[in-house]
Design a protein around this motif. Structure first.
Motif, mmCIF file in Angstrom:
data_model
loop_
_atom_site.group_PDB
_atom_site.id
_atom_site.type_symbol
_atom_site.label_atom_id
_atom_site.label_comp_id
_atom_site.label_asym_id
_atom_site.label_seq_id
_atom_site.Cartn_x
_atom_site.Cartn_y
_atom_site.Cartn_z
ATOM 1 N N LEU A 37 -3.855 10.585 4.748
ATOM 2 C CA LEU A 37 -4.478 11.508 3.797
ATOM 3 C C LEU A 37 -3.499 12.541 3.266
ATOM 4 O O LEU A 37 -3.829 13.309 2.383
ATOM 5 C CB LEU A 37 -5.640 12.237 4.478
ATOM 6 N N ASN A 39 -5.896 -2.076 -1.402
ATOM 7 C CA ASN A 39 -5.247 -0.892 -0.870
ATOM 8 C C ASN A 39 -5.028 0.186 -1.905
ATOM 9 O O ASN A 39 -4.827 1.338 -1.585
ATOM 10 C CB ASN A 39 -3.923 -1.280 -0.236
ATOM 11 N N HIS A 40 -5.035 -0.209 -3.156
ATOM 12 C CA HIS A 40 -4.826 0.806 -4.188
ATOM 13 C C HIS A 40 -6.123 1.124 -4.911
ATOM 14 O O HIS A 40 -6.098 1.741 -5.964
ATOM 15 C CB HIS A 40 -3.760 0.329 -5.163
ATOM 16 N N GLU A 69 0.809 -1.208 0.000
ATOM 17 C CA GLU A 69 0.000 0.000 0.000
ATOM 18 C C GLU A 69 0.845 1.262 0.000
ATOM 19 O O GLU A 69 0.382 2.324 -0.383
ATOM 20 C CB GLU A 69 -0.947 0.000 1.205
ATOM 21 N N ARG A 126 -9.072 3.065 -6.081
ATOM 22 C CA ARG A 126 -9.171 4.511 -6.185
ATOM 23 C C ARG A 126 -10.611 4.975 -6.281
ATOM 24 O O ARG A 126 -10.925 6.087 -5.919
ATOM 25 C CB ARG A 126 -8.436 4.992 -7.435
ATOM 26 N N GLU A 174 1.369 3.777 -7.127
ATOM 27 C CA GLU A 174 0.872 2.845 -8.141
ATOM 28 C C GLU A 174 1.833 2.622 -9.315
ATOM 29 O O GLU A 174 2.043 1.475 -9.711
ATOM 30 C CB GLU A 174 -0.486 3.291 -8.692
ATOM 31 N N GLU A 204 -3.829 -4.831 13.541
ATOM 32 C CA GLU A 204 -4.975 -4.247 12.860
ATOM 33 C C GLU A 204 -4.556 -3.604 11.547
ATOM 34 O O GLU A 204 -5.194 -3.796 10.510
ATOM 35 C CB GLU A 204 -5.639 -3.201 13.765
ATOM 36 N N LYS A 258 -14.215 12.125 -0.985
ATOM 37 C CA LYS A 258 -13.544 10.949 -0.443
ATOM 38 C C LYS A 258 -14.401 10.338 0.645
ATOM 39 O O LYS A 258 -15.340 10.974 1.141
ATOM 40 C CB LYS A 258 -12.185 11.349 0.105
ATOM 41 N N GLN A 292 -13.146 6.296 14.253
ATOM 42 C CA GLN A 292 -11.852 5.636 14.059
ATOM 43 C C GLN A 292 -11.141 5.358 15.380
ATOM 44 O O GLN A 292 -11.080 6.213 16.248
ATOM 45 C CB GLN A 292 -10.955 6.510 13.182
ATOM 46 N N PHE A 310 -14.001 9.764 3.745
ATOM 47 C CA PHE A 310 -14.150 10.436 5.047
ATOM 48 C C PHE A 310 -14.989 11.697 4.921
ATOM 49 O O PHE A 310 -15.717 12.065 5.828
ATOM 50 C CB PHE A 310 -12.791 10.702 5.690
ATOM 51 N N PHE A 366 -15.039 2.446 5.609
ATOM 52 C CA PHE A 366 -14.194 3.060 6.639
ATOM 53 C C PHE A 366 -13.842 2.087 7.745
ATOM 54 O O PHE A 366 -12.975 2.348 8.553
ATOM 55 C CB PHE A 366 -14.773 4.380 7.157
ATOM 56 N N ARG A 386 -8.456 2.453 1.671
ATOM 57 C CA ARG A 386 -8.030 3.782 2.088
ATOM 58 C C ARG A 386 -9.219 4.720 2.167
ATOM 59 O O ARG A 386 -10.130 4.658 1.350
ATOM 60 C CB ARG A 386 -7.028 4.339 1.095
ATOM 61 N N VAL A 387 -9.163 5.614 3.138
ATOM 62 C CA VAL A 387 -10.282 6.536 3.280
ATOM 63 C C VAL A 387 -10.221 7.645 2.252
ATOM 64 O O VAL A 387 -11.100 8.478 2.190
ATOM 65 C CB VAL A 387 -10.331 7.149 4.690
ATOM 66 N N SER A 388 -9.177 7.675 1.429
ATOM 67 C CA SER A 388 -9.118 8.698 0.397
ATOM 68 C C SER A 388 -9.733 8.202 -0.905
ATOM 69 O O SER A 388 -9.677 8.883 -1.918
ATOM 70 C CB SER A 388 -7.673 9.123 0.168
ATOM 71 N N PHE A 434 -16.390 11.878 11.404
ATOM 72 C CA PHE A 434 -15.573 10.751 10.938
ATOM 73 C C PHE A 434 -14.538 10.362 11.983
ATOM 74 O O PHE A 434 -14.266 9.179 12.194
ATOM 75 C CB PHE A 434 -14.865 11.124 9.634
ATOM 76 N N VAL A 475 -18.544 10.498 4.892
ATOM 77 C CA VAL A 475 -19.009 10.162 6.248
ATOM 78 C C VAL A 475 -19.296 11.433 7.031
ATOM 79 O O VAL A 475 -20.322 11.544 7.710
ATOM 80 C CB VAL A 475 -17.948 9.304 6.980
ATOM 81 N N ARG A 520 1.321 8.566 1.436
ATOM 82 C CA ARG A 520 1.246 7.387 2.290
ATOM 83 C C ARG A 520 2.374 7.365 3.305
ATOM 84 O O ARG A 520 3.225 6.501 3.327
ATOM 85 C CB ARG A 520 1.272 6.125 1.440
ATOM 86 N N PRO A 534 -9.361 -1.805 7.384
ATOM 87 C CA PRO A 534 -8.049 -1.171 7.378
ATOM 88 C C PRO A 534 -7.389 -1.271 6.011
ATOM 89 O O PRO A 534 -6.418 -0.607 5.734
ATOM 90 C CB PRO A 534 -7.267 -1.972 8.417
#
Lengths: 69, 504, 366, 384
Positions: free
Chosen positions: C254, D94-95, B320, D97, B324, C107, D173, C244, D175, D118, D124-126, C240, D178, C263, D121
């Motif tokens: 983010l 994980n990737h 991750e 989009r 990409e 996790e 996104k 979490q 988040f 969300f 991604r939240v983006s 949000f 949400v 990342r 894990p």
């Protein structure tokens, strides 16, 4: 899990305990061994799937009974 | 030693008997020459010069020993013994001793001195005629520098000491001799500057040297392994160098040097982790360039031990994190590669290390073709055949190249790389961090002669960092390293060039 | 064994890392929602007198750790019982930290790796570190401290670019009560946990000032907590954030610097790893040290390994699940009162009284 | 002795490695990297999930290609997992989009989907959430993309273009979604994606937005309308503004390039009734003029300015009205403005906010600042 844990405990015994044992301090030796065996037996029990009573709910219930929470 | 022979009564006044005794001792050693001669005026005076051919200077023996004795008309009086006449009046030598100890005589012969016996004396003369074959002074291969002195140590202790002496002309520079090794009888010399070197470290060194009982010491490392702290550690807690200028520099910082006869390597101690990254060139170059190269070296060290581990962690655990485009290109290049990444890393590491080792062992002509075959042909073919993936090849190749920057660390960095790789394969980047933490815990634990090994790095304050991560200008390094030269901290006045002034 | 020393700076670094240790990822309470940054400030102010009290205890008996102090003040029997309390607290804290640690790692990334393995590795590193003496811990900490500081400052600066200031408004929307409530949570976890340091700071170099360590440690550690909290609220916003468990981790995920450098959340994990290791080591040290004092043995090091293994065993089953772990944070604030407030207060009062009464044994004050 | 044996503690760690192997170790080439997910109503089950997976064409020079896999299930997770059965590969999210949701599903509510997003894990939240304008969401992923072999990545690139050049929709996104759904006084809108014909081939196109009440879709806005929503949300960064100048009965179309925009929303209480004042300040350049008029005199420029302002005000007001009357959901976030600027009032009106919103008095004041007219001094003239 039990296998790995046993290995780790064994190595601790080998590398850590033997010098202490050689130190000929009986009090320390007994203290060490008792803690060691206690933790090992807990691990083995968990490994066999026994549900050990956790102290966390106990403490929680004590605090709740005090009526603060 | 030789106890059986050194009985007093074996040594007599008879030349024949004495010689017979020596011949018995040196049986089957045909390099020992027994040269008999007489005085030309008095043929009753019979002499024998005994020496070991090959390690003596023939000229000294011919011109300064045999010639005067043969040619001079020796007058004997009752008061003076012939042997004293020889010593004081006849023989021309700067180093001449009288002895009757068989031990000394044997040692003298083995050391290249000439032993002169004469009939009727129970004593022998030892005349210095040493002439060991020595290598000419040349630049050390392993510690090259682009600037600065070009000389390196040779195998001769005295020449080495001379080179150090020439650089530090002070009476405070002390040389203490010692003989170690029951069979090799190696001379070692402890050098230090009185008033700078820490007495406690010196005393500790002496006690450690006292404990060594070895029969032969052929190289500095024989001693190093006895006296170093943390003997099981991968890291050196005792330094070595082949350059007299480096030794002189370390002596000035208050360190102690140990120079051995027969090896061109001097030991310096205490040795700290940062010294891996200091080279003599740093001090001869402009401090800007020196600081930059030093930082590059530090980063390269981190890279060389961790690049494969981090790469493995990223590609096998934390995809991750990889952006990409990079992820896709790595993934693309790994299509149809049969080995898992970890196996790939291990095999490639092995291949590159063996290539490096081959390069060291092979003669220099083969070296170039080796690199062509190894790097170009093998690498290209391996990728084309989908045997290995190109990114892994790049990573491992870079790792090895970066590792070449630290010839003194190459062994340690190889093992560290392996350990980190294992942990990265176990828990990804977290395993890597754990292992790295372990490494640092270890580094912080060990000491070199009582000085914490990571000394200036554990408190990153600027005063102590002047000569670690960066190399400050000479006029700014007013103090010696605190942890070693605590006795006499002020290295120099700042030459009227305070940094504040410069900045104005 | 020669006496070990840590410098004032090392003590300070240890305390800062200890404070931000687990809170960095677990995040401060969300009782006060977008005002939780106010809670942090309030908590720092609340903790100040308490921490000064701890510093006073250290200062009164230089060179003697809390167990020795208790022993001296209360005599043998009572002293041992009280010491046992503290040992239990340090031990339990260690268990909690270890469990937090492994829960977090399993996790976010090591989902299939058994947790006990992670715990074992952490504990083994801790044992190794403390075995090399508290000095090694100090040196290691101050080395790591710089790395951690650089990462955190970098993250906060980057988070600043993503911040949406509307997330902070309206201030005090829910009133002042939740803010105080949250402040107390932060006080008990992690600020007042520094009671543990009464056993560590006795190793300070003679002449070092324990007040300074506590004071600066509180401000720097609290300041970092504040910065992290501000960043979390500003970037993620409510509601949000309240969904979490590990807000900092999400916040950092983010952050983008261009299209390639993104990342950075792995950095949060790394920082947590390093801080957590320090925290575990300190807890291990305290537990072993206290046990050694209770059983009248001089070398705490021999007890490190069994204590650490016991830590792992307990960490395995102390909570049935992650939800239970986070739920327990609410219990913890009450559970910690006797250890963080009552006992230190008692010790302090008795110690002062004892010193005043027996002038002969008094330590000269400066 | 004691000093040095501690380093042997490394040994058990190595041994652990040897006997246990690696749990989370997964080879990079074995990953089925999921670039995007489309969620539709299933035929047999509730959901149909279509995933775009990055695949590799075998060959000496391997290439990246996009593969689609779909599966059905009563929950989204089940649908995704069922698709593994077809592809024989575990997905790697994980990737990921983009998540495209069809209108049918969105009408049922997107809460389960966002919850999955969300909670996990791995995701991604983006991640960007979109609504398909077409009948199904799978169609969008099946369409062609021009630049990128991977369509979901193309969508993300299109978002960047939107932000820089069009401002007809905006990326939301997870988040942010949400926060919009769960926050007080705001409702959710999501960008929409459709398929249009480009050179005779279906290609995906990003424009417009979908309006939600709570988590349920209530309507769509086209690209032009969404631009004005973005104006109110202060999300316009760059883009174009088309203005119809009704000057002396000559219908003139002017294209302005938006350089900068700032919007302030001020909640007010007028006569006991809540209202909202919107102030928009936009800086623009003239880029295209389809009339011979030059606007080079002071008076002309002023007139142009006031015309543009009027037009912008009218457009903004129109969209506010439309949303108020047709959907009644507060996608503009007016409620949250009340909450942050007048918290006391907000506490009172919060329970009936929907009613208040539909009758909210909205006043718009737009200010358009025309900076440059490009490199041309005057417009082209065509001589007879």
């Amino acid at each position: 899990m039990i296998l790995i844990m046993t290995l780790v405990y064994g190595l601790f015994l080998l590398l850590d305990f033997i010098p202490i044992y050689r130190g000929k301090n009986r009090k320390i030796t007994w203290l060490y061994l008792s803690l060691f065996i206690l933790s090992y037996s807990m691990t083995v029990l968990i490994g066999f799937g026994v549900n050990l009573p956790s102290p966390a709910p106990l403490i929680k219930s004590i605090i709740t009974s005090l009526g603060i929470f | 030693m030789y106890k059986g022979f050194s009985e007093e009564n074996n040594w007599t006044e008879s030349l024949q008997q004495n010689e017979a005794l020596l011949r018995e001792l040196f049986k089957n050693d045909d390099t020992i020459i027994y040269r008999h001669f007489e005085n030309q005026f008095n043929s009753d005076l019979k002499f024998a010069a005994i020496f070991s051919s090959g390690i003596v200077n023939n000229e000294i023996i011919n011109e300064n020993i045999i010639l005067p004795i043969v040619a001079n008309n020796i007058r004997l009086t009752d008061k003076v013994k012939l042997i004293d006449v020889l010593k004081n009046q006849i023989i021309i030598s700067n180093d001449i001793t009288k002895t009757r100890e068989l031990d000394n005589i044997i040692q003298a012969i083995l050391n290249g001195n000439t032993v002169l016996l004469h009939d009727g004396a129970s004593e022998a003369l030892i005349i210095n005629s040493k002439d060991w074959p020595t290598r000419v002074i040349s630049e050390p291969e392993n510690e090259k520098g682009s600037l600065g002195p070009r000389e390196g140590f040779t195998e001769s202790l005295l020449i080495n000491l001379a080179m150090v002496k020439r650089k530090l002309k002070t009476h405070e520079l002390k040389f203490k001799f010692r003989v170690l090794g029951s069979r090799s009888q190696t001379k070692i010399c402890i050098c230090y500057i009185e008033g700078l070197a820490n007495e406690a470290i010196l005393a500790e060194l002496e006690t450690r040297l006292d404990k060594i009982h070895l029969d032969g010491i052929l190289d500095a490392n024989y001693i190093v392994e006895f006296i170093k702290d943390a003997p099981l550690s991968l890291f050196k807690t005792v330094g070595n160098t082949e350059r007299p200028d480096v030794v002189a520099g370390k002596l000035l910082e208050g360190r102690i040097a140990l120079i051995l006869d027969g090896t061109p390597v001097a030991i310096t101690l205490p040795y700290l982790f940062v010294e891996y990254f200091q080279t003599n060139d740093d001090y001869y170059n402009s401090f800007f360039i020196a600081s930059i190269t030093r930082i590059i070296r530090l980063f390269s060290f981190i890279l060389t031990i961790s690049a494969p581990a981090v790469f493995l962690a990223l590609t096998a655990f934390h995809q991750e994190i990889i952006p990409e485009p990079l992820l896709l290109s790595i993934s693309l290049s790994r299509q149809r590669v049969p080995f898992p990444t970890i196996i790939e890393a291990l095999i490639l590491g092995l291949v590159f290390e063996s290539m490096r080792e081959a390069g060291v062992r092979a003669s220099s002509n083969i070296g170039t073709s080796l690199s062509i075959v190894g790097a170009l042909i093998l690498g290209q073919a391996a990728v084309d055949a989908h045997f290995f993936s190109a990114p892994m090849l790049i990573i491992v190749g870079f790792t090895v190249v970066a590792g070449l920057m630290f010839p003194k660390l190459s062994g340690a960095s190889m093992i560290l790389r392996l350990i980190l790789l294992f942990f990265a394969a176990l828990m990804g980047i977290y395993g890597y961090i754990f292992a790295l933490s372990g490494l640092f815990i270890h580094l912080f634990q060990i000491r070199s002669f009582g000085v914490p090994y990571m000394s200036p790095l554990n408190s990153l304050n600027f005063q102590d960092l002047k000569d670690t991560i960066i190399r400050a200008p000479w006029w700014y390094m007013e103090y010696r390293p605190k942890f070693i030269g605590a006795l006499n901290r002020i290295r120099q006045s700042n030459g009227d060039r305070k940094l504040e002034k410069k900045l104005r | 064994m020669p006496k070990e020393f840590i410098t004032e700076r090392q003590g300070l670094n240890m305390m800062v890392l200890f404070i931000i240790g687990s809170t960095l990822v677990v995040g401060v309470t969300d009782a006060a929602k977008q005002d939780s940054w106010l809670s942090v400030i309030l908590a720092i102010i609340m903790a100040l007198p308490m921490l000064m009290l701890y510093a006073r205890i250290v200062h009164l008996f230089p060179g003697q750790d809390i167990f020795m102090v208790i022993h001296r003040v209360f005599g043998r029997i009572v002293g041992k019982v009280l010491s046992l309390f503290f040992v239990w607290y340090a031990f339990h804290l260690g268990v909690l930290v270890i469990r937090n640690f492994s829960e977090f790692l399993s996790e976010i990334s090591l989902t299939e790796t058994p947790q006990y393995l992670i715990q074992l590795v952490v504990v083994i590193l801790g044992v190794w570190m403390v075995k090399g003496s508290i000095e090694v811990l100090g040196r290691w900490t101050s080395f790591v401290f710089n790395i951690v500081l650089v990462i955190i400052i970098g993250i906060c600066l980057m988070a600043f670019t993503e911040t949406n200031f509307a997330n902070f408004t309206p201030m005090l929307y829910g009133g002042f009560r939740p803010v105080i409530d949250g402040a107390y949570s932060i006080f008990s976890f992690p600020l007042a946990e520094t009671i543990i340091f009464t056993a560590v700071l006795s190793f300070l170099k003679p002449g070092a000032n324990s007040y300074k360590v506590y004071n600066r440690g509180l401000w720097i550690g609290g300041g970092i907590l504040l910065a992290i909290t501000l960043g979390n609220i500003g970037v993620l916003g409510y509601p949000f954030l309240s969904t979490q468990y590990y807000p900092s981790y999400i916040t950092v995920s983010l952050i983008d610097l261009g299209t390639f450098f993104r990342r950075f959340e792995i950095l949060v994990a790394v920082v947590f790893l390093l801080c957590g290791l320090v925290k575990v080591s300190i807890c291990l040290f305290c537990t072993a040290n206290g046990l050694a004092k209770i059983f009248n043995t001089h070398d705490y090091r021999v007890l490190l390994a069994p204590v650490a293994l016991l830590n792992v065993s307990l960490a395995l089953f102390i909570y049935p699940s992650m939800q239970a772990m986070f739920e327990w944070v609410n219990v913890y604030r009450y559970y910690a009162i006797p250890f963080q407030i009552l006992l230190p207060l008692l010790i302090w009062i008795c110690a002062e009284a004892k010193l005043r009464l027996s002038k002969t044994g008094a330590i000269e004050k400066d | 002795m004691r000093k040095n044996y501690a380093k042997f503690l490394f040994l058990p760690l190595i041994m652990i490695f040897l006997i246990s192997g690696c749990w989370n170790y997964r080879e990079i080439e074995g990953l089925a990297i999921v670039a995007g997910i489309a969620v539709d109503r299933g035929i047999h089950h509730k959901y149909l999930a279509t995933m775009e997976i990055i695949g590799f064409k075998p060959g000496q020079e391997s290439e990246i290609e996009s593969k689609l896999v779909s599966g059905e299930g009563d929950s989204i997770l089940e649908a995704i997992r069922n698709s593994y059965n077809i592809s024989g590969q575990m997905g790697y999210f994980n990737h990921t989009r983009a998540l495209i949701i069809s209108q049918d599903v969105a009408k049922m509510g997107i809460l389960p989907i966002t919850d999955l997003l969300f909670r996990s894990p791995l995701i991604r939240v983006s991640l960007a959430i979109l609504i398909s304008k077409e009948k199904t969401a799978g169609e969008v992923l099946a369409a062609r993309s021009l630049n990128q072999p991977i369509k979901s990545f193309q969508i993300c690139e299109a978002f960047a273009v939107q932000q820089k050049a069009l401002s007809k929709t905006a990326e939301i996104k997870v988040f942010e979604a949400v926060n919009a759904m769960g926050g007080e006084g705001t409702d959710l809108f999501l960008p929409t994606v459709g398929v249009i014909s480009n050179q005779g081939q279906p290609t995906m196109e990003l424009s417009g937005m979908a309006v939600f009440q709570q988590d349920k879709l209530v309507g769509l806005l086209d690209g032009e309308e969404s631009k004005y929503v973005l104006f109110i949300r202060n999300k316009v960064q760059e883009g174009i503004l088309l203005e119809n100048m009704d000057r002396e009965a000559n219908a003139t179309l002017i294209s302005f390039k938006i350089l900068k925009n700032q919007t302030w929303i001020k909640p007010v209480l007028a006569k006991g009734k809540p209202g909202v004042k919107i102030a928009v300040k936009t800086t623009v350049d003239i880029w295209e003029l389809d009339s011979p008029l030059n606007y080079d005199s002071e008076q002309d420029r002023k007139m142009l300015k006031s015309q543009a302002e009027k037009e912008l005000q009218a457009n903004i007001l129109r969209i506010v009205r439309k949303v108020q009357q047709n959907y009644g959901t507060d996608i503009f976030g007016f409620g949250s403005q009340f909450r942050s600027q007048m918290p006391e009032l907000w506490k009172e009106i919060k329970p009936e906010w929907r009613d208040y919103f539909t009758q909210l008095k909205v006043a718009v004041k737009a200010e358009v600042e025309i900076q440059k007219s490009g490199m041309a001094i005057k417009s082209l003239k065509v001589e007879d």
